[in-house]
Design an enzyme around this catalytic site. Structure first.
Site, short mmCIF file in Angstrom:
data_model
loop_
_atom_site.label_atom_id
_atom_site.label_comp_id
_atom_site.label_asym_id
_atom_site.label_seq_id
_atom_site.Cartn_x
_atom_site.Cartn_y
_atom_site.Cartn_z
N TRP A 135 0.87 -1.18 0.00
CA TRP A 135 0.00 0.00 0.00
C TRP A 135 0.91 1.24 0.00
O TRP A 135 1.85 1.31 0.81
CB TRP A 135 -0.88 -0.04 1.26
CG TRP A 135 -1.87 1.08 1.36
CD1 TRP A 135 -2.70 1.53 0.38
CD2 TRP A 135 -2.14 1.88 2.52
NE1 TRP A 135 -3.49 2.56 0.86
CE2 TRP A 135 -3.16 2.79 2.17
CE3 TRP A 135 -1.62 1.91 3.82
CZ2 TRP A 135 -3.67 3.72 3.06
CZ3 TRP A 135 -2.13 2.84 4.70
CH2 TRP A 135 -3.15 3.73 4.33
N ASP A 216 -1.58 -5.67 8.94
CA ASP A 216 -2.52 -4.67 8.44
C ASP A 216 -3.75 -5.44 7.93
O ASP A 216 -3.66 -6.22 6.98
CB ASP A 216 -1.85 -3.88 7.30
CG ASP A 216 -2.69 -2.68 6.88
OD1 ASP A 216 -3.86 -2.60 7.31
OD2 ASP A 216 -2.18 -1.84 6.12
N ALA A 218 -7.19 -4.65 6.74
CA ALA A 218 -8.15 -3.63 6.32
C ALA A 218 -9.32 -4.20 5.52
O ALA A 218 -10.27 -3.48 5.24
CB ALA A 218 -7.44 -2.56 5.49
N LYS A 251 -13.96 -0.55 5.06
CA LYS A 251 -14.42 -1.35 3.93
C LYS A 251 -15.52 -2.32 4.36
O LYS A 251 -16.55 -2.41 3.70
CB LYS A 251 -13.28 -2.15 3.31
CG LYS A 251 -11.93 -1.49 3.36
CD LYS A 251 -11.70 -0.53 2.22
CE LYS A 251 -10.40 0.23 2.45
NZ LYS A 251 -9.95 1.04 1.37
C1 LMR Z 1 -6.67 2.02 -1.32
O1 LMR Z 1 -5.60 1.41 -1.25
O2 LMR Z 1 -7.16 2.39 -2.39
C2 LMR Z 1 -7.42 2.33 -0.05
O3 LMR Z 1 -6.80 1.74 1.03
C3 LMR Z 1 -7.67 3.78 0.12
C4 LMR Z 1 -6.47 4.54 0.55
O4 LMR Z 1 -6.56 5.26 1.54
O5 LMR Z 1 -5.43 4.46 -0.11
#
Ligand code: LMR
Length: 397
Positions: A135, A216, A218, A251
């Site tokens: 990420w 993590d 999410a 989410k």
């Molecule tokens: C993403 O990866 O698109 C989501 O987790 C939103 C973000 O905050 O980046």
């Protein structure tokens, strides 16, 4: 003779390039084409292309509106019952284990911020073992906590799977006290998750090497199902004395803009856990003082109510079903995309160059990250065939 020190101020700041995903949101919004397809930022969309408020959350919001008598401060830990009720969902059955503390945070990002700062406070020399790609906010947040990053290759673009040898090697080479940053499920951005067997091996290495797992988490509920998705988290909690889990409700309760998350920390002893909590409260006090209430209160009300909880789980299963359906459809559109069916969650890295990603944007109004990461569930049913045709046309060159 004294020379006058040069005054430094805001005028000395160079510009920085905005996070690629945030830049993408702005680009999509600025495109006037009515048929644009947004597979950029990670937001669930239903068959109609909407991101609805979940039924149970809407009901909880109504109840909150009717019942709430005050919006006075709740304190640094926010809604404690929210964290207590979420705990078995996220961690499985660890009732009464006083070595585990949970703290409400503004989204998963808030939980990560606290986790990294906590690690830095405990051991500024800890290095964060981080797979690539990851990420895009993981590296800056880690650097922001002044922790060193050690990269390894998470994703093998040739096999479209986890480069397990690289992961295992990186963890074996880590120093005791280093942090293993892992994605609980639905790897962002690749969709390439660990198998149960691979989790077992990783957990064994992390425990044996004395590393601190930072998971993590999410996208719980979007890979195999709410309870199955915490497989790695549960194993890690059983095997390790110290574990950090950064959770997001954004989410799986679809409360994105309300920013709802939680950090769970398992410490070696109940006493350590108490001390950890004092640090978490201090770090959050310096950052946001007290977390926002509304979304967490709604999640708490859903979890408090058996009927609402069951309906939330049912709707989450429907969302999961749509994710699987979209993956199957895209995978069936071309043999080169078949790997998409084997991956988990909302994201995959499509086999496209930056130039091809740009072509999709310019010619077809299809928006994805330059890396080729696409939020597959961002596509409405009516656009699925058009999306597949455009991607295949672009791959053909
Ligand atoms: C993403 O990866 O698109 C989501 O987790 C939103 C973000 O905050 O980046």
């Amino acid at each position: 003779m004294l020379t006058e020190a040069k005054r430094r101020g805001l005028a000395d700041l160079p510009p920085i390039v905005s996070d690629s995903l945030l830049a993408l949101i702005a680009m999509v919004n600025a495109d006037p084409r009515a048929d644009k397809i947004d597979v950029g930022v990670g937001v669930y969309r239903d068959g109609e292309g909407r991101t609805p408020v979940m039924r149970a959350v809407r009901e909880a919001e109504q109840m909150l509106h009717d019942q709430q008598v005050s919006k006075s401060y709740l304190g640094g830990a926010g809604d404690k019952r929210f964290a207590d009720l979420l705990r078995p969902v996220v961690l499985g059955a660890h009732p009464g284990d006083e070595r585990i503390v949970g703290l409400q945070t503004p989204g998963g990002c808030g939980a990560l911020f606290l986790a990294l700062k906590l690690i830095a406070a405990a051991n500024p020399d800890a290095r964060v073992i981080m797979g690539t790609p990851t990420w895009p906010n993981h590296p800056p947040m880690t650097r922001g906590a002044r922790l060193e990053i050690v990269e390894y290759r998470h994703y093998d673009a040739a096999t479209r799977r986890v480069d397990f040898a690289a992961l295992a090697e990186a963890l074996e080479a880590a120093r005791p006290g280093d942090v293993a940053l892992l994605h609980g499920c639905c790897h962002n951005p690749t969709g390439a998750d660990l198998s149960e067997e691979e989790w077992r091996t990783i957990v064994e290495i992390v425990a044996r090497r004395g590393l601190i797992p930072l998971i993590d988490f999410a996208y719980q509920g979007f890979a195999r199902g709410l309870d199955q998705d915490r497989f790695g988290v549960e194993l890690m909690l059983e095997a390790c004395d110290e574990v950090l889990v950064t959770q997001s409700c954004d989410k799986n309760f679809a409360v994105y803009r309300d920013r709802v998350g939680c950090l769970f920390v398992k410490a070696a002893t109940a006493n350590n856990a108490k001390f950890v909590m004092t640090h978490l409260l201090q770090i959050s006090r310096e950052a946001w003082s007290m977390p926002p209430d509304h979304g967490a209160a709604c999640v708490r009300m859903v979890l408090e109510d058996e009927g609402l909880s069951a309906d939330w789980r049912a709707e989450l299963d429907e969302m999961h079903g749509r994710i699987r359906m979209v993956r199957e459809r895209i995978a069936a559109s071309d043999p080169r995309l078949a790997f998409i069916a084997d991956q988990q969650g909302m994201f995959s890295m499509l086999p496209l160059s930056v130039e091809q990603v740009k072509q999709l944007r310019d010619k077809h109004a299809i928006y994805m990250a330059d890396s080729g990461r696409a939020n597959l569930v961002g596509i409405a049913d009516r656009d699925l065939d058009r999306f597949c045709a455009a991607v295949v046309e672009t791959m053909n060159g």
